[in-house]
Design an enzyme around this catalytic site. Structure first.
Site, PDB file in Angstrom:
ATOM      1  N   TYR A   1      -7.564  33.697  -4.286  1.00 16.84           N
ATOM      2  CA  TYR A   1      -7.643  35.151  -4.165  1.00 16.84           C
ATOM      3  C   TYR A   1      -6.399  35.721  -3.482  1.00 16.84           C
ATOM      4  CZ  TYR A   1     -12.409  35.753  -5.976  1.00 16.84           C
ATOM      5  OH  TYR A   1     -13.513  35.830  -6.788  1.00 16.84           O
ATOM      6  N   SER A   2      -6.394  37.018  -3.276  1.00 15.95           N
ATOM      7  CA  SER A   2      -5.175  37.748  -2.915  1.00 15.95           C
ATOM      8  C   SER A   2      -4.574  37.340  -1.578  1.00 15.95           C
ATOM      9  CB  SER A   2      -5.462  39.248  -2.902  1.00 15.95           C
ATOM     10  OG  SER A   2      -5.729  39.710  -4.188  1.00 15.95           O
TER      11      SER A   2
ATOM     12  N   ASP B 139      -7.733  38.513   1.778  1.00 17.29           N
ATOM     13  CA  ASP B 139      -6.512  39.268   1.464  1.00 17.29           C
ATOM     14  C   ASP B 139      -5.523  39.328   2.636  1.00 17.29           C
ATOM     15  OD1 ASP B 139      -8.050  39.782  -0.800  1.00 17.29           O
ATOM     16  OD2 ASP B 139      -8.619  41.789  -0.138  1.00 17.29           O
TER      17      ASP B 139
ATOM     18  N   ASN C 227      -5.289  41.630 -11.947  1.00 13.70           N
ATOM     19  CA  ASN C 227      -5.665  42.641 -10.954  1.00 13.70           C
ATOM     20  C   ASN C 227      -4.678  42.630  -9.787  1.00 13.70           C
ATOM     21  OD1 ASN C 227      -7.303  40.206 -10.461  1.00 13.70           O
ATOM     22  ND2 ASN C 227      -8.332  41.352  -8.873  1.00 13.70           N
ATOM     23  N   ASP C 228      -5.084  42.465  -8.551  1.00  8.49           N
ATOM     24  CA  ASP C 228      -4.237  42.741  -7.386  1.00  8.49           C
ATOM     25  C   ASP C 228      -2.831  42.143  -7.470  1.00  8.49           C
ATOM     26  OD1 ASP C 228      -6.850  43.309  -6.729  1.00  8.49           O
ATOM     27  OD2 ASP C 228      -6.845  42.218  -4.849  1.00  8.49           O
TER      28      ASP C 228
ATOM     29  N   GLU D  21     -10.611  46.207   1.782  1.00 10.36           N
ATOM     30  CA  GLU D  21      -9.860  45.171   1.085  1.00 10.36           C
ATOM     31  C   GLU D  21      -8.354  45.437   1.153  1.00 10.36           C
ATOM     32  OE1 GLU D  21     -12.378  43.108  -2.367  1.00 10.36           O
ATOM     33  OE2 GLU D  21     -11.504  45.021  -2.978  1.00 10.36           O
TER      34      GLU D  21
END
Length: 483
Positions: free
Chosen positions: A95-96, A158, A35-36, A216
């Site tokens: 996470y991002s 993020d 994903n990201d 986000e």
């Protein structure tokens, strides 16, 4: 931490590589879930790009940072995962985040995600550094931001970091306790000690209509003299042709006050009009170009036909950004031309209330440029990835009465059905540049004025391309390259 055995990895790769829908020139996971995009940066002359990666998908959720590098933004080599969940502050995923050059060290700033014993979320902002641009060491005193500020929930993630006037700044997506999306601005002298400055923008700030319960993947950058906040609001209701995806992506354009952290801005503008586009990341390269890459997917939409073969999603091609008429224009980077082979060209083709097929214009991996002009016509367009009887097709067309460009994938195969539209100013010319790659299509209208990024899953045999006009005559110049 879950480990993947060599045997399991080999078996999964064999299954993945046998899937027709694997893309030819887009970045995608070697196996598992993507994903990201994260940490997009040019460092010592090479481009580095990371992305959220779950190699165990769909069985378990273990979020890594995959790592690729390139000298030309087109040909990428895979390196070892840069980040793996291994510490108390990231037990449920790395996470991002983003990447910076910190005194010659490639430095990653990311969110450590934790679900505690009560099932509640905890989020921590962390850093990791590398000397050789491949092996990363997490800061021994992580996290560098341990607590969510007062008035906000643990949806706090993020981090996008950059340097301005000798200081480090961080934009971070979050949610107020009133469940309204917002982006916060932090400042630091050393990437280790951070102080909150204030709210850059929010779902109910400065007259902005309610724009979702969570923001986000923020990017905050200057482009052609304008400060731009690019982000992904969740919980925005559809409004006509706007906001028709599960979650949206767009930007506010204005002027940032670095002392207060506030952005003076106008309307929210969607960045991409397609079905699948989310979580883009922007970087500036050594040529001064503002480059963007996005995820060709949407959160919580995982019903792709590729899942049965243990992989899911891809990234967009790299795009260069400019401002024109107070709007972001996106175009593929110049280097994309390195992929072109076997040019076919037709000039001044007249289409008069008919549908035509041209020799050597077909395929499932190609670049196509069409420059249309007309005086009187109701509708014209292109039918892509068609079978012989047109039971399967992806339709892109312009309606001159509605003044709208329309992407219709209701007969595109195994993909979700639907239509996406956007208005184009009344004109007598329309330029379409599109990139097809097995199970993706990226469309650039009028040299980047609008874009549509989407996944489609037609049969392998559906490779015909047709051009048509209704209610009049259209003239078109066509260029086609195999890729």
């Amino acid at each position: 931490m879950t480990k993947i055995s060599i045997k399991t990895s080999r078996e999964l790769n064999e299954k993945v590589n046998g899937d027709y829908y694997r893309l030819k020139y887009h970045l995608m996971p070697s196996v598992g879930f993507l994903n990201d995009p994260n940490g997009f940066i040019q460092f010592n002359g090479e481009y580095h790009l990371f992305y959220q990666f779950n190699p165990l998908y769909p069985k378990d959720k273990m979020v890594y940072w995959a790592h690729v590098k390139s000298s030309d933004l087109i040909h990428w080599s895979m390196l070892s995962p840069a980040l793996c969940p291994s510490e108390w502050y990231e037990t449920h995923g790395c996470y991002s985040g983003s990447a910076v050059n910190n005194n010659g060290k490639l430095t990653l700033i990311y969110t450590g995600n934790v679900k505690n014993e009560l099932g509640k979320r905890e989020t921590y902002q962390c850093i990791a550094q590398s000397i050789d641009c491949e092996h990363f060491v997490k800061y021994k005193n992580n996290p560098v931001i341990s607590n969510v500020p007062k008035g906000y929930t643990t949806h706090f993630r993020d981090p996008k970091v950059w340097k301005y006037d000798g200081l480090w700044y961080m934009a971070i997506g979050t949610q107020t306790e009133k469940e309204e999306g917002v982006v916060l601005l932090y400042r630091s002298e050393d990437l280790l000690a951070w102080n909150k400055i204030g709210e850059v923008a929010g779902a109910n700030i400065n007259g902005l209509d309610y724009l979702g319960y969570m923001w986000e993947c923020p990017n905050l950058f200057n482009l052609d003299g304008k400060d731009i906040l690019l982000f992904c609001p969740q919980g925005v209701e559809p409004k006509g042709d706007l906001y028709n995806n599960r979650y949206q992506c767009g930007y506010l354009l204005g002027k940032l006050d670095y002392k207060t952290g506030k952005l003076a801005y106008g309307d929210f503008i969607e960045l991409d009009r397609g079905f699948e586009f989310y979580a883009p990341q922007v970087t500036q390269d050594e040529k001064g170009r503002l480059l963007l890459v996005g995820w060709m997917g949407i959160p919580e939409e995982e019903d792709s036909p590729t899942v049965k073969n243990n992989w899911l999603h891809c990234l967009t091609i790299i795009r260069e950004l400019h401002i024109k008429n107070n709007k972001i224009y996106q175009n593929p980077v110049e280097e994309i031309k390195l992929l072109r082979t076997n040019e076919t060209r037709y000039d001044n083709v007249l289409i008069n209330n008919e549908q035509i097929k041209l020799d050597n214009i077909y395929g499932d991996c190609f670049e196509l440029i069409c420059d249309f002009s007309w005086e009187n016509v109701l509708e014209f367009g292109i039918k892509l990835r068609c079978d012989d009887k047109e039971n399967e097709k992806t339709l892109l067309y312009y309606n001159t009465e509605e003044k709208k460009i329309i992407l219709d994938r209701c007969k595109s195969g195994l993909s979700k059905t639907g239509v996406r539209k956007c208005e184009i100013e009344k004109c007598k010319k329309l330029s379409i540049r599109l990139f097809m790659d097995k199970s993706s299509v990226e469309i650039f209208i009028n040299k980047g004025e609008e874009t549509f990024s989407s996944r489609i899953y037609p049969k392998k045999e559906s490779k015909n391309i047709f051009f048509y006009a209704k209610g009049g005559i259209v003239n078109v110049n066509i260029k086609h390259w195999n890729i």
